[in-house]
Design an enzyme around this catalytic site. Structure first.
Site, PDB file in Angstrom:
ATOM      1  N   SER A 138       0.860  -1.195   0.000  1.00 14.51           N
ATOM      2  CA  SER A 138       0.000   0.000   0.000  1.00 14.51           C
ATOM      3  C   SER A 138       0.887   1.232   0.000  1.00 14.51           C
ATOM      4  O   SER A 138       2.044   1.176   0.446  1.00 14.51           O
ATOM      5  CB  SER A 138      -0.862   0.006   1.270  1.00 14.51           C
ATOM      6  OG  SER A 138      -1.524   1.244   1.407  1.00 14.51           O
ATOM      7  N   TYR A 151      -1.618  -0.170  10.806  1.00 19.19           N
ATOM      8  CA  TYR A 151      -1.844  -0.609   9.417  1.00 19.19           C
ATOM      9  C   TYR A 151      -0.619  -0.251   8.569  1.00 19.19           C
ATOM     10  O   TYR A 151      -0.126  -1.076   7.789  1.00 19.19           O
ATOM     11  CB  TYR A 151      -3.112   0.039   8.844  1.00 19.19           C
ATOM     12  CG  TYR A 151      -3.336  -0.334   7.390  1.00 19.19           C
ATOM     13  CD1 TYR A 151      -3.673  -1.645   7.032  1.00 19.19           C
ATOM     14  CD2 TYR A 151      -3.190   0.608   6.371  1.00 19.19           C
ATOM     15  CE1 TYR A 151      -3.861  -1.996   5.700  1.00 19.19           C
ATOM     16  CE2 TYR A 151      -3.371   0.265   5.038  1.00 19.19           C
ATOM     17  CZ  TYR A 151      -3.707  -1.042   4.706  1.00 19.19           C
ATOM     18  OH  TYR A 151      -3.875  -1.393   3.389  1.00 19.19           O
TER      19      TYR A 151
HETATM   20  P1  NDP Z   1     -11.571  -5.725   0.527  1.00 25.69           P
HETATM   21  O1  NDP Z   1     -12.033  -5.571   1.934  1.00 25.69           O
HETATM   22  O2  NDP Z   1     -12.526  -5.455  -0.569  1.00 25.69           O
HETATM   23  O3  NDP Z   1     -10.965  -7.196   0.312  1.00 25.69           O
HETATM   24  C1  NDP Z   1     -10.146  -7.790   1.283  1.00 25.69           C
HETATM   25  C2  NDP Z   1      -9.989  -9.265   0.933  1.00 25.69           C
HETATM   26  O4  NDP Z   1      -9.078  -9.866   1.858  1.00 25.69           O
HETATM   27  C3  NDP Z   1     -11.293 -10.017   1.023  1.00 25.69           C
HETATM   28  O5  NDP Z   1     -11.380 -10.891  -0.067  1.00 25.69           O
HETATM   29  C4  NDP Z   1     -11.156 -10.790   2.313  1.00 25.69           C
HETATM   30  O6  NDP Z   1     -11.826 -12.024   2.136  1.00 25.69           O
HETATM   31  C5  NDP Z   1      -9.652 -11.034   2.400  1.00 25.69           C
HETATM   32  N1  NDP Z   1      -9.200 -11.201   3.772  1.00 25.69           N
HETATM   33  C6  NDP Z   1      -9.103 -10.255   4.741  1.00 25.69           C
HETATM   34  N2  NDP Z   1      -8.639 -10.792   5.869  1.00 25.69           N
HETATM   35  C7  NDP Z   1      -8.450 -12.112   5.628  1.00 25.69           C
HETATM   36  C8  NDP Z   1      -7.992 -13.208   6.409  1.00 25.69           C
HETATM   37  N3  NDP Z   1      -7.631 -13.032   7.682  1.00 25.69           N
HETATM   38  N4  NDP Z   1      -7.915 -14.424   5.850  1.00 25.69           N
HETATM   39  C9  NDP Z   1      -8.270 -14.600   4.553  1.00 25.69           C
HETATM   40  N5  NDP Z   1      -8.698 -13.610   3.751  1.00 25.69           N
HETATM   41  C10 NDP Z   1      -8.791 -12.387   4.291  1.00 25.69           C
HETATM   42  O7  NDP Z   1     -10.301  -4.775   0.380  1.00 25.69           O
HETATM   43  P2  NDP Z   1      -9.255  -4.535  -0.822  1.00 25.69           P
HETATM   44  O8  NDP Z   1      -9.587  -5.332  -1.993  1.00 25.69           O
HETATM   45  O9  NDP Z   1      -9.118  -3.090  -0.972  1.00 25.69           O
HETATM   46  O10 NDP Z   1      -7.934  -5.074  -0.121  1.00 25.69           O
HETATM   47  C11 NDP Z   1      -7.077  -6.029  -0.722  1.00 25.69           C
HETATM   48  C12 NDP Z   1      -5.656  -5.703  -0.341  1.00 25.69           C
HETATM   49  O11 NDP Z   1      -5.312  -4.438  -0.877  1.00 25.69           O
HETATM   50  C13 NDP Z   1      -5.409  -5.621   1.163  1.00 25.69           C
HETATM   51  O12 NDP Z   1      -4.164  -6.222   1.452  1.00 25.69           O
HETATM   52  C14 NDP Z   1      -5.333  -4.118   1.409  1.00 25.69           C
HETATM   53  O13 NDP Z   1      -4.554  -3.815   2.528  1.00 25.69           O
HETATM   54  C15 NDP Z   1      -4.689  -3.657   0.123  1.00 25.69           C
HETATM   55  N6  NDP Z   1      -4.856  -2.257  -0.224  1.00 25.69           N
HETATM   56  C16 NDP Z   1      -6.109  -1.692  -0.343  1.00 25.69           C
HETATM   57  C17 NDP Z   1      -6.235  -0.361  -0.686  1.00 25.69           C
HETATM   58  C18 NDP Z   1      -7.555   0.332  -0.773  1.00 25.69           C
HETATM   59  O14 NDP Z   1      -7.584   1.576  -0.746  1.00 25.69           O
HETATM   60  N7  NDP Z   1      -8.673  -0.380  -0.898  1.00 25.69           N
HETATM   61  C19 NDP Z   1      -5.060   0.443  -0.960  1.00 25.69           C
HETATM   62  C20 NDP Z   1      -3.811  -0.224  -0.781  1.00 25.69           C
HETATM   63  C21 NDP Z   1      -3.733  -1.531  -0.449  1.00 25.69           C
HETATM   64  P3  NDP Z   1     -12.753 -12.759   3.183  1.00 25.69           P
HETATM   65  O15 NDP Z   1     -13.354 -11.717   4.072  1.00 25.69           O
HETATM   66  O16 NDP Z   1     -13.720 -13.551   2.368  1.00 25.69           O
HETATM   67  O17 NDP Z   1     -11.786 -13.628   3.879  1.00 25.69           O
HETATM   68  C1  8X3 Z   2      -5.101   1.538   1.812  1.00 29.22           C
HETATM   69  C2  8X3 Z   2      -4.770   2.896   1.392  1.00 29.22           C
HETATM   70  O1  8X3 Z   2      -4.029   5.152   2.249  1.00 29.22           O
HETATM   71  O2  8X3 Z   2      -6.135   4.262   3.084  1.00 29.22           O
HETATM   72  O3  8X3 Z   2      -3.948   0.780   1.973  1.00 29.22           O
HETATM   73  O4  8X3 Z   2      -4.043   3.395   3.846  1.00 29.22           O
HETATM   74  S1  8X3 Z   2      -4.733   3.975   2.716  1.00 29.22           S
END
Ligand code: NDP
Ligand code: 8X3
Length: 250
Positions: A138, A151
């Site tokens: 991220s 985080y």
């Molecule tokens: P979502 O909440 O839409 O998706 C998160 C996914 O992670 C879900 O499929 C969830 O599946 C899975 N997950 C979370 N915790 C667990 C766990 N303990 N075990 C197994 N699966 C898990 O968020 P995003 O798609 O945005 O996030 C995906 C990645 O991108 C993350 O690592 C996040 O930190 C990163 N990210 C997101 C950003 C944003 O602004 N959205 C920016 C930068 C990075 P389920 O609940 O079915 O297990």
């Molecule tokens: C998710 C993006 O900037 O909200 O990783 O932390 S931010």
């Protein structure tokens, strides 16, 4: 022969979009998450294009990670691409008011979970003498912000683990790509704010946020680059974003 990718967190957001994008380029899919109904629905949706299978586990549960990945049949064991995407932020606030359960969820999921899954799959890639690991970090792993320190620390750990993996695994034909997105409109903020929809919506108000498919496009680019190319790091910000906490809203 068509490649096989294992994607964690395929039930939502970036992981789901990556599965959809991989299906468009004929990559067979091992879809992982904790919500079987969503995994089944995605597998059904993509099964006309590529072969799919699903694995239900929590990345924090190292026994389950080993058991589920170990249960893959021979036809699925030759994993070419691992997308370490599962993760979330839990809560937002100053450290002295922090909920230690939220801290555990972030450190155990975003850091230790990524390690457990990688440990289960790296030996399979070493045996093949090839592979590609894409770690979803991220912008928060590169720039720390107040009220998000845990985080940010978990994502800074992902940045370091990507570097460490690259140093250890390049010699074995395994590429590592670290992807650092900015503000992507997914279920991320809904999870961070524990289901508070109005708070989550505010995160994406007044600008055009990244969509999960924007990140998936970059991942496809990285895994489709020729063998001579390693896309080591990709940082993707929203058009209106100049830093983790600087977004120009209308
Ligand atoms: P979502 O909440 O839409 O998706 C998160 C996914 O992670 C879900 O499929 C969830 O599946 C899975 N997950 C979370 N915790 C667990 C766990 N303990 N075990 C197994 N699966 C898990 O968020 P995003 O798609 O945005 O996030 C995906 C990645 O991108 C993350 O690592 C996040 O930190 C990163 N990210 C997101 C950003 C944003 O602004 N959205 C920016 C930068 C990075 P389920 O609940 O079915 O297990
Ligand atoms: C998710 C993006 O900037 O909200 O990783 O932390 S931010």
């Amino acid at each position: 022969m068509a490649r096989i990718a294992l994607i964690t967190g395929a039930t939502s957001g970036i992981g789901k979009a990556t599965a959809e994008a991989f299906a468009q380029v004929d990559i067979n899919l091992i879809l992982c998450g904790r919500r079987q109904d969503r995994l089944d629905e995605l597998a059904r949706q993509l099964s006309g294009k590529v072969r799919t299978t699903t694995l239900l586990f929590d990345v924090r549960d190292k026994g389950a990670v080993q058991a589920m990945i170990g249960s893959l049949s021979d036809e699925w064991k030759n994993i070419d691409i691992l997308v370490n995407n599962a993760g979330n932020a839990h809560g937002m606030g100053p450290l002295d008011e922090g909920d230690t359960d939220d801290w555990d969820a972030m450190i155990d999921g975003n850091v230790k979970g990524l390690l457990y899954v990688s440990k289960a799959i790296i030996p399979l890639m070493l045996e093949q003498g090839s592979g590609h690991i894409v770690n979803i970090s991220s912008i928060a792993g590169k720039q720390t912000y107040a009220n998000g320190a845990v985080y940010c620390a978990s994502k800074a750990a992902v940045e370091v683990l990507s570097e460490g993996m690259r140093l250890e695994l390049t010699q074995h034909g395994i590429k590592i790509t670290n992807v650092a997105p900015g503000a992507v409109e997914t279920e991320f903020s809904l999870v961070r704010f524990k289901g508070d929809e109005s708070r989550a919506e505010k995160v994406y108000e007044g600008f055009d946020p990244l969509q999960a498919s924007d990140i998936a496009d970059a991942i496809v680019y990285a895994v489709n680059a020729p063998g001579r190319v390693t896309i080591a790091d990709i940082t993707i910000l929203a058009g209106a974003q100049s830093a983790a906490t600087v977004i120009h809203r209308k």
